[in-house]
Design a protein around this motif. Structure first.
Motif, mmCIF file in Angstrom:
data_model
loop_
_atom_site.group_PDB
_atom_site.id
_atom_site.type_symbol
_atom_site.label_atom_id
_atom_site.label_comp_id
_atom_site.label_asym_id
_atom_site.label_seq_id
_atom_site.Cartn_x
_atom_site.Cartn_y
_atom_site.Cartn_z
ATOM 1 N N LEU A 2 0.864 -1.173 0.000
ATOM 2 C CA LEU A 2 0.000 0.000 0.000
ATOM 3 C C LEU A 2 0.902 1.224 0.000
ATOM 4 N N GLY A 3 0.865 1.976 -1.070
ATOM 5 C CA GLY A 3 1.681 3.181 -1.163
ATOM 6 C C GLY A 3 0.887 4.399 -0.736
ATOM 7 N N ILE A 4 1.512 5.236 0.083
ATOM 8 C CA ILE A 4 0.907 6.501 0.492
ATOM 9 C C ILE A 4 1.835 7.606 0.002
ATOM 10 N N ASP A 5 1.328 8.413 -0.929
ATOM 11 C CA ASP A 5 2.148 9.487 -1.499
ATOM 12 C C ASP A 5 1.219 10.493 -2.160
ATOM 13 N N ASN A 6 1.341 11.761 -1.795
ATOM 14 C CA ASN A 6 0.467 12.797 -2.373
ATOM 15 C C ASN A 6 1.229 13.784 -3.251
ATOM 16 N N ASP A 7 2.432 13.421 -3.672
ATOM 17 C CA ASP A 7 3.237 14.233 -4.592
ATOM 18 C C ASP A 7 3.482 15.656 -4.078
ATOM 19 N N MET A 8 3.805 15.788 -2.793
ATOM 20 C CA MET A 8 4.134 17.103 -2.242
ATOM 21 C C MET A 8 5.424 17.677 -2.842
ATOM 22 N N ARG A 9 6.256 16.821 -3.429
ATOM 23 C CA ARG A 9 7.481 17.334 -4.076
ATOM 24 C C ARG A 9 7.134 18.404 -5.107
ATOM 25 N N ARG A 10 6.009 18.222 -5.774
ATOM 26 C CA ARG A 10 5.573 19.213 -6.773
ATOM 27 C C ARG A 10 5.390 20.566 -6.090
ATOM 28 N N GLU A 11 4.772 20.583 -4.920
ATOM 29 C CA GLU A 11 4.563 21.834 -4.190
ATOM 30 C C GLU A 11 5.883 22.394 -3.660
ATOM 31 N N PHE A 12 6.742 21.530 -3.163
ATOM 32 C CA PHE A 12 8.011 21.997 -2.592
ATOM 33 C C PHE A 12 8.958 22.550 -3.647
ATOM 34 N N PHE A 13 9.110 21.812 -4.754
ATOM 35 C CA PHE A 13 10.195 22.095 -5.694
ATOM 36 C C PHE A 13 9.753 22.420 -7.117
ATOM 37 N N GLY A 14 8.444 22.467 -7.360
ATOM 38 C CA GLY A 14 7.959 22.821 -8.685
ATOM 39 C C GLY A 14 7.579 21.613 -9.521
ATOM 40 N N GLU A 15 6.949 21.915 -10.646
ATOM 41 C CA GLU A 15 6.408 20.892 -11.538
ATOM 42 C C GLU A 15 7.445 19.853 -11.952
ATOM 43 N N SER A 16 8.664 20.283 -12.205
ATOM 44 C CA SER A 16 9.691 19.345 -12.685
ATOM 45 C C SER A 16 10.094 18.317 -11.621
ATOM 46 N N ALA A 17 9.769 18.572 -10.368
ATOM 47 C CA ALA A 17 10.116 17.640 -9.286
ATOM 48 C C ALA A 17 8.994 16.654 -8.984
ATOM 49 N N SER A 18 7.886 16.762 -9.679
ATOM 50 C CA SER A 18 6.752 15.876 -9.431
ATOM 51 C C SER A 18 7.163 14.411 -9.572
ATOM 52 N N THR A 19 6.595 13.573 -8.713
ATOM 53 C CA THR A 19 6.848 12.126 -8.783
ATOM 54 C C THR A 19 5.667 11.383 -9.422
ATOM 55 N N GLU A 20 4.784 12.130 -10.039
ATOM 56 C CA GLU A 20 3.600 11.526 -10.664
ATOM 57 C C GLU A 20 3.987 10.445 -11.676
ATOM 58 N N TRP A 21 5.016 10.700 -12.460
ATOM 59 C CA TRP A 21 5.458 9.733 -13.474
ATOM 60 C C TRP A 21 5.861 8.406 -12.823
ATOM 61 N N ASN A 22 6.521 8.488 -11.671
ATOM 62 C CA ASN A 22 6.988 7.282 -10.991
ATOM 63 C C ASN A 22 5.807 6.546 -10.350
ATOM 64 N N ARG A 23 4.880 7.299 -9.789
ATOM 65 C CA ARG A 23 3.654 6.701 -9.243
ATOM 66 C C ARG A 23 2.934 5.927 -10.333
ATOM 67 N N ASP A 24 2.794 6.535 -11.514
ATOM 68 C CA ASP A 24 2.099 5.880 -12.626
ATOM 69 C C ASP A 24 2.806 4.590 -13.053
ATOM 70 N N LYS A 25 4.148 4.589 -13.041
ATOM 71 C CA LYS A 25 4.902 3.373 -13.377
ATOM 72 C C LYS A 25 4.632 2.272 -12.356
ATOM 73 N N LEU A 26 4.588 2.642 -11.074
ATOM 74 C CA LEU A 26 4.310 1.639 -10.044
ATOM 75 C C LEU A 26 2.921 1.036 -10.239
ATOM 76 N N ILE A 27 1.940 1.888 -10.475
ATOM 77 C CA ILE A 27 0.566 1.415 -10.669
ATOM 78 C C ILE A 27 0.484 0.489 -11.878
ATOM 79 N N GLU A 28 1.193 0.846 -12.939
ATOM 80 C CA GLU A 28 1.131 0.069 -14.174
ATOM 81 C C GLU A 28 1.880 -1.261 -14.077
ATOM 82 N N HIS A 29 3.040 -1.268 -13.427
ATOM 83 C CA HIS A 29 3.913 -2.443 -13.488
ATOM 84 C C HIS A 29 3.901 -3.347 -12.260
ATOM 85 N N GLU A 30 3.449 -2.849 -11.130
ATOM 86 C CA GLU A 30 3.491 -3.666 -9.906
ATOM 87 C C GLU A 30 2.085 -4.158 -9.561
ATOM 88 N N LYS A 31 1.825 -5.421 -9.861
ATOM 89 C CA LYS A 31 0.467 -5.953 -9.710
ATOM 90 C C LYS A 31 -0.005 -5.994 -8.263
#
Length: 141
Positions: free
Chosen positions: A29-58
């Motif tokens: 169970l992953g808990i992550d709300n992508d606060m990096r985007r708020e802290f460091f700007g759009e380029s620091a978002s971890t959304e791409w990595n979250r999407d990879k986890l959802i797609e590849h980790e059953k």
């Protein structure tokens, strides 16, 4: 199936923890709300990595929850209860500059958020292993 919770799940260490635990056959169970985007700007978002986890980790289930949200975190822990055997807490506000600009937010994320997770662990899965990760930033300059 044994259950693990990983906070900061889409971050560098969190996502590697998710991948490792899923490979071991655990439900994660992953808990992550992508606060990096708020802290460091759009380029620091971890959304791409979250999407990879959802797609590849059953065995991965994502929760876009703030660790300071006591009710939301408690609901996740309560649903899985004693099936939770491991919590890896990687979520944090790591920036010295941000902490100096907004010490209240920094404290609520790093201290209060951790307290929320510890309390949910105590109430719902007291025998689970709780691993708290920190950053080299705690040492200052």
């Amino acid at each position: 199936m044994s259950v693990a919770i990983v906070t900061g799940a889409a971050g560098l260490i969190g996502s590697e923890s998710v991948r490792f635990l899923c490979a071991q056959g655990m439900k994660v169970l992953g808990i992550d709300n992508d606060m990096r985007r708020e802290f460091f700007g759009e380029s620091a978002s971890t959304e791409w990595n979250r999407d990879k986890l959802i797609e590849h980790e059953k065995n991965y289930e994502h929760h876009s929850v703030d660790i300071r949200d006591m009710q939301a975190c408690d609901a996740i822990f309560k649903k899985h209860g004693k099936s939770i055997s491991l919590i890896i807490h990687c979520a944090a506000q790591p920036s010295h500059d941000w902490a100096a600009r907004d010490p209240i937010m920094d404290f609520t994320i790093n201290a209060n958020g951790t307290q929320v997770l510890l309390e949910a662990t105590r109430k719902h899965c007291p025998d689970a292993v709780f691993i708290f990760l920190s950053t080299n930033k705690v040492y200052g300059d």
